[in-house]
Design an enzyme around this catalytic site. Structure first.
Site, PDB file in Angstrom:
ATOM      1  CE  LYS A   1      85.984 -92.567  85.973  1.00  0.00           C
ATOM      2  NZ  LYS A   1      85.957 -92.888  84.842  1.00  0.00           N
ATOM      3  CB  SER A   2      82.486 -98.173  83.695  1.00  0.00           C
ATOM      4  OG  SER A   2      83.774 -98.236  83.649  1.00  0.00           O
TER       5      SER A   2
ATOM      6  N   GLY B   1      89.224 -91.558  78.839  1.00  0.00           N
ATOM      7  CA  GLY B   1      89.527 -92.134  78.354  1.00  0.00           C
ATOM      8  C   GLY B   1      88.878 -93.298  77.806  1.00  0.00           C
TER       9      GLY B   1
ATOM     10  NE  ARG C   1      94.590 -92.711  79.459  1.00  0.00           N
ATOM     11  CZ  ARG C   1      93.915 -93.292  80.710  1.00  0.00           C
ATOM     12  NH1 ARG C   1      92.560 -91.993  81.186  1.00  0.00           N
ATOM     13  NH2 ARG C   1      93.413 -94.112  80.490  1.00  0.00           N
TER      14      ARG C   1
ATOM     15  CG  ASP D   1      90.227 -98.545  87.452  1.00  0.00           C
ATOM     16  OD1 ASP D   1      91.326 -98.468  86.228  1.00  0.00           O
ATOM     17  OD2 ASP D   1      88.845 -98.523  86.703  1.00  0.00           O
TER      18      ASP D   1
ATOM     19  CE  LYS E   1      94.339 -98.582  83.101  1.00  0.00           C
ATOM     20  NZ  LYS E   1      92.954 -99.188  82.503  1.00  0.00           N
TER      21      LYS E   1
ATOM     22  NE  ARG F   1      94.902 -94.105  88.590  1.00  0.00           N
ATOM     23  CZ  ARG F   1      93.278 -94.773  87.565  1.00  0.00           C
ATOM     24  NH1 ARG F   1      93.670 -95.726  88.004  1.00  0.00           N
ATOM     25  NH2 ARG F   1      92.852 -93.205  87.458  1.00  0.00           N
TER      26      ARG F   1
ATOM     27  NE  ARG G   1      89.686 -95.429  89.251  1.00  0.00           N
ATOM     28  CZ  ARG G   1      88.312 -94.705  89.455  1.00  0.00           C
ATOM     29  NH1 ARG G   1      88.456 -95.030  90.687  1.00  0.00           N
ATOM     30  NH2 ARG G   1      87.888 -95.542  88.405  1.00  0.00           N
TER      31      ARG G   1
HETATM   32  C1  S3P Z   1      87.113 -98.913  81.402  1.00  0.00           C
HETATM   33  C2  S3P Z   1      88.085 -99.593  81.320  1.00  0.00           C
HETATM   34  C3  S3P Z   1      89.842 -99.803  82.271  1.00  0.00           C
HETATM   35  C4  S3P Z   1      89.829 -98.706  82.946  1.00  0.00           C
HETATM   36  C5  S3P Z   1      88.696 -97.569  83.145  1.00  0.00           C
HETATM   37  C6  S3P Z   1      87.382 -98.051  82.488  1.00  0.00           C
HETATM   38  C7  S3P Z   1      86.003 -98.730  80.608  1.00  0.00           C
HETATM   39  O1  S3P Z   1      90.344 -99.084  80.986  1.00  0.00           O
HETATM   40  O2  S3P Z   1      90.997 -98.117  83.712  1.00  0.00           O
HETATM   41  O3  S3P Z   1      89.001 -96.808  84.408  1.00  0.00           O
HETATM   42  O4  S3P Z   1      84.789 -97.872  81.183  1.00  0.00           O
HETATM   43  O5  S3P Z   1      85.931 -99.606  79.921  1.00  0.00           O
HETATM   44  P1  S3P Z   1      91.048 -99.677  80.029  1.00  0.00           P
HETATM   45  O6  S3P Z   1      90.243-100.338  79.029  1.00  0.00           O
HETATM   46  O7  S3P Z   1      91.848 -99.085  78.928  1.00  0.00           O
HETATM   47  O8  S3P Z   1      91.998-101.441  80.791  1.00  0.00           O
END
Ligand code: S3P
Length: 441
Positions: free
Chosen positions: A24-25, A97, A125, A321, A348, A352, A398
């Protein structure tokens, strides 16, 4: 009406080879960066989940066209800030987010005001973590109590910043990196370690970004206003999705699994380090490097005797995560597992840390909490018989996955609401479970 599923049986032993959903990222970043590249980028194996579809919709609203030909997304970029933004647009980041925080970094030079909103979970958030650095760049940004909705108007007078990112948030770091692309001069981020996909991607596109690695922090220097060419990207599997199948295998009897083609970036590997410390024997085979990212096959098998862990907090960011599912392993491990400084978990899609503790107590596990530190008293003989109902978890994907894996490995009769939560990150989750023998109604 919220949809629910029922699980009344544990999964039988299995020996399977699976592919999990694309990362996903990386999917979100590949779209956002393609929208800033010069020419048509081609992205294959893009995750088609809600967070990613919302990213595609967002760039479309900003005037970037894309089309899907034979499973490949073609995204037509016009270079940095090459947007064509109509008046009064509202971007809806949905549950994501990552999309919300990263896209703000791409709007730092927009002439038009853009409104950013999100779903119920995202609207709770905190955005002060990105609003603060964005204001230092000179951007005009308005919000109510640092939450969505946010209104952002860019400026032609951006100034480079030096920023200490102390949370260890890849979303904050990436927001600043994306802002720096449109900013003249050199932006410097002293960033507490976190996933580094944005840096690796830009580096592989030959963008002038320098990374000096330290023990706990990286110093990242980005030259602004340099164009980069359109690219091809084939998105690897998501370790955060794989995590649920790794634990399913680990906690099932006499089972084995190979998960093909997963992103094994060291900044995401906390789950494997932690589980192997607890006695799992997870191996990686066939690894190679693709566009700066490591990819490989994960081999996992059931383990009878898992031991507790005293988890060093420097692993927190690389497993951020995955802690919910790691808690489940701790519940089955011998001894008392200890985790520290997990406050970020409460920031998150849902709170969580609070919900994870509630969940452990629900299945009969003793947990002690002191601020953001917890102790989980493992019960290796834990098996469930009662009825369980999971609802009101803000549709956190999750938490949904955790509930399914618990039902399939520990037993009990489970009614789990908000099935649609899987669409956030892993729409094929239930299909894959059923294919390997899970009975889900
Ligand atoms: C992510 C970073 C993480 C992660 C999120 C995806 C990203 O969050 O928890 O699911 O793709 O950069 P944080 O950067 O707020 O820790």
């Amino acid at each position: 009406m919220t949809k629910h599923i029922l699980i009344n049986n544990k999964i039988e032993n299995f020996n399977e080879r699976i592919i999990v959903g694309p990362d996903k990222s990386i999917s979100i970043r590949s779209i956002l960066l393609a929208s800033q590249a010069v020419g048509t980028s081609k992205i294959s194996n893009l995750l088609e989940s809600e967070d990613v579809i919302n990213t595609l919709k967002a760039i479309k609203l900003l005037g970037i066209n894309y089309k899907k030909y034979n499973k490949v997304y073609h995204i037509e970029g016009f270079g940095l800030n090459g947007f064509n933004i109509k008046k009064n647009i509202t971007i809806n980041a949905g549950n994501s987010g990552t999309l919300a925080r990263l896209i703000l970094g791409m709007l730092v030079k927009s002439k038009t005001k853009v409104r950013l909103i999100g779903d119920k979970s995202l609207s709770k958030r905190d955005f002060s973590r990105v609003i603060k650095p964005l204001k230092l760049f000179g951007v005009n940004i308005k919000s109510k109590n640092n939450c969505l909705p946010i209104e952002i108007t860019g400026t032609n007078f951006l100034r480079p910043i030096t920023y200490n990112e102390n949370i260890g948030s890849a979303q904050v770091k990436s927001c600043i990196i994306l802002s720096s692309l449109n900013t003249p001069g050199t932006t410097i981020i002293n960033s507490k370690k976190s996933r580094n996909h944005t840096e690796l991607m830009l580096k592989s596109f030959k963008y002038p970004i320098k990374i000096q690695k330290g023990k706990k922090f990286d110093k990242i220097s980005v030259e602004g206003l340099r164009q980069f060419k359109a690219f091809k990207y084939n998105v690897p599997g998501d370790i955060s999705s794989a995590a649920f199948f790794i634990v399913l295998t680990l906690l099932s009897r006499k089972s084995k699994m190979i998960i093909k083609n997963v992103n094994i970036n060291p900044s995401r590997m906390g789950i494997l380090t932690i589980l192997n410390k607890m006695g799992a024997q997870i191996k990686i085979k066939n690894n190679y490097v693709y566009n700066g990212e490591k990819v490989g096959d994960i081999h996992v098998k059931s383990v009878k005797n898992l031991s507790s862990i005293n988890c060093p907090s420097n692993l927190n960011s690389s497993a951020i995560d995955e802690f919910l599912i790691i808690f489940l392993v701790s519940a089955k491990a011998k001894g008392i597992s200890k985790f520290r400084d997990l406050g970020e978990m409460n920031k998150k899609e849902s709170k969580r840390l609070d919900l994870g503790i509630k969940f452990l107590k629900l299945i009969g596990i003793k947990v002690e909490r002191n601020k953001d530190n917890i102790k989980i008293y493992g019960k290796p003989n834990l098996f469930l018989k009662d009825n369980f109902e999971m609802k009101n978890f803000l549709k956190d994907h999750r938490i949904f996955f955790l509930s399914c894996i618990t039902a399939l490995t520990l037993g009990g009769k489970w009614k789990i609401h908000d099935k649609d939560a899987i669409n956030t990150s892993f729409p094929n989750f239930i299909k894959i479970l059923k294919r390997i023998g899970a009975k889900i109604n």
